[in-house]
Scaffold this active site. Structure first.
Site, PDB file in Angstrom:
ATOM      1  N   TYR A 123     -23.856   0.497  46.092  1.00 17.53           N
ATOM      2  CA  TYR A 123     -22.730   0.506  47.025  1.00 17.53           C
ATOM      3  C   TYR A 123     -21.585  -0.351  46.498  1.00 17.53           C
ATOM      4  CZ  TYR A 123     -20.147  -0.114  51.424  1.00 17.53           C
ATOM      5  OH  TYR A 123     -19.169  -0.151  52.376  1.00 17.53           O
ATOM      6  N   LYS A 127     -17.722   0.848  45.063  1.00 19.84           N
ATOM      7  CA  LYS A 127     -16.513   0.251  45.630  1.00 19.84           C
ATOM      8  C   LYS A 127     -15.687  -0.399  44.526  1.00 19.84           C
ATOM      9  CE  LYS A 127     -17.020   1.037  50.100  1.00 19.84           C
ATOM     10  NZ  LYS A 127     -16.053   1.842  50.868  1.00 19.84           N
TER      11      LYS A 127
END
Length: 213
Positions: A123, A127
């Site tokens: 994750y 990002k």
């Protein structure tokens, strides 16, 4: 005062909905264009909702003076890491490229605390990769907002967030300011303030900084 057009993706999310509401009340903006897959319930003379297919984008629709990006999902909701990357990287970066080509000068993006393109956490890595890709684009100003846990009501239940919110509420006194949960409406408020600042270039705002606006 010259009136502006705000272009938004991710208008149906926790931050996006608050952003739309606040922009509609902001006299600096004469038009709010939301690129949506499903129309919002809100109606306003300043708001134009345009159905947009992120898989087959129509470049003629992504037009505005400033691009606000609140788009994001979870791996669970997306269904796979590949599907998550498509939303949180491909859709954001491609829309940013299209808007830039159409003359958009400034972009503000809701990223996440811990974003790092070299992270071992998937994750956080995606990002970070999104941030790095946006930094390479020739926007006059690119603002990255890295909020901690987002507080506020969502349309869908995210169990991990719910547990986190309960923890943050119960132990707020012991959590350092940088890591405390932050309300979606505060992130939206900070987003607008940052977009209307005189800062140029690539700028990153951590969660504790977002509270100051």
């Amino acid at each position: 005062m010259t009136k502006k057009t705000a272009l938004i993706i991710g208008a149906s999310g926790l931050v996006g909905k608050r952003l739309v509401q606040q922009l509609l009340q902001d006299e600096r903006y004469e038009k709010i264009t939301a690129l949506v897959r499903t129309p919002l319930e809100i109606k306003h003379e300043k708001l134009t909702q345009t159905r947009y297919d992120f898989n087959w984008p129509n470049a003629d629709l992504a037009i505005g003076d400033e691009l606000f990006c609140c788009l994001g999902t979870t791996i669970k909701k997306a269904g796979s890491q590949a599907a998550f990357r498509k939303v949180d990287y491909d859709y954001i970066v491609e829309t940013a490229k299209i808007a830039l080509a159409n003359g958009t000068k400034k972009i503000a993006v809701v990223s996440s605390m811990g974003a790092d393109k070299d992270s071992s956490i998937f994750y956080n890595r995606i990002k970070g990769e999104t941030e790095a890709a946006l930094q390479k684009l020739s926007y006059e100003a690119c603002y990255i907002l890295r909020p901690s846990l987002l507080m506020g009501a969502r349309d869908e239940l995210r169990m991990g967030e719910l547990v986190g919110k309960l923890f943050m509420t119960a132990f707020a006194f012991a959590v350092p300011n940088k890591y405390k949960g932050i309300e979606g409406k505060q992130v939206a408020k900070a987003m607008i303030a940052i977009m209307n600042s005189n800062k140029v270039g690539f700028q990153i705002f951590e969660s504790d900084a977002l509270r100051t606006f």
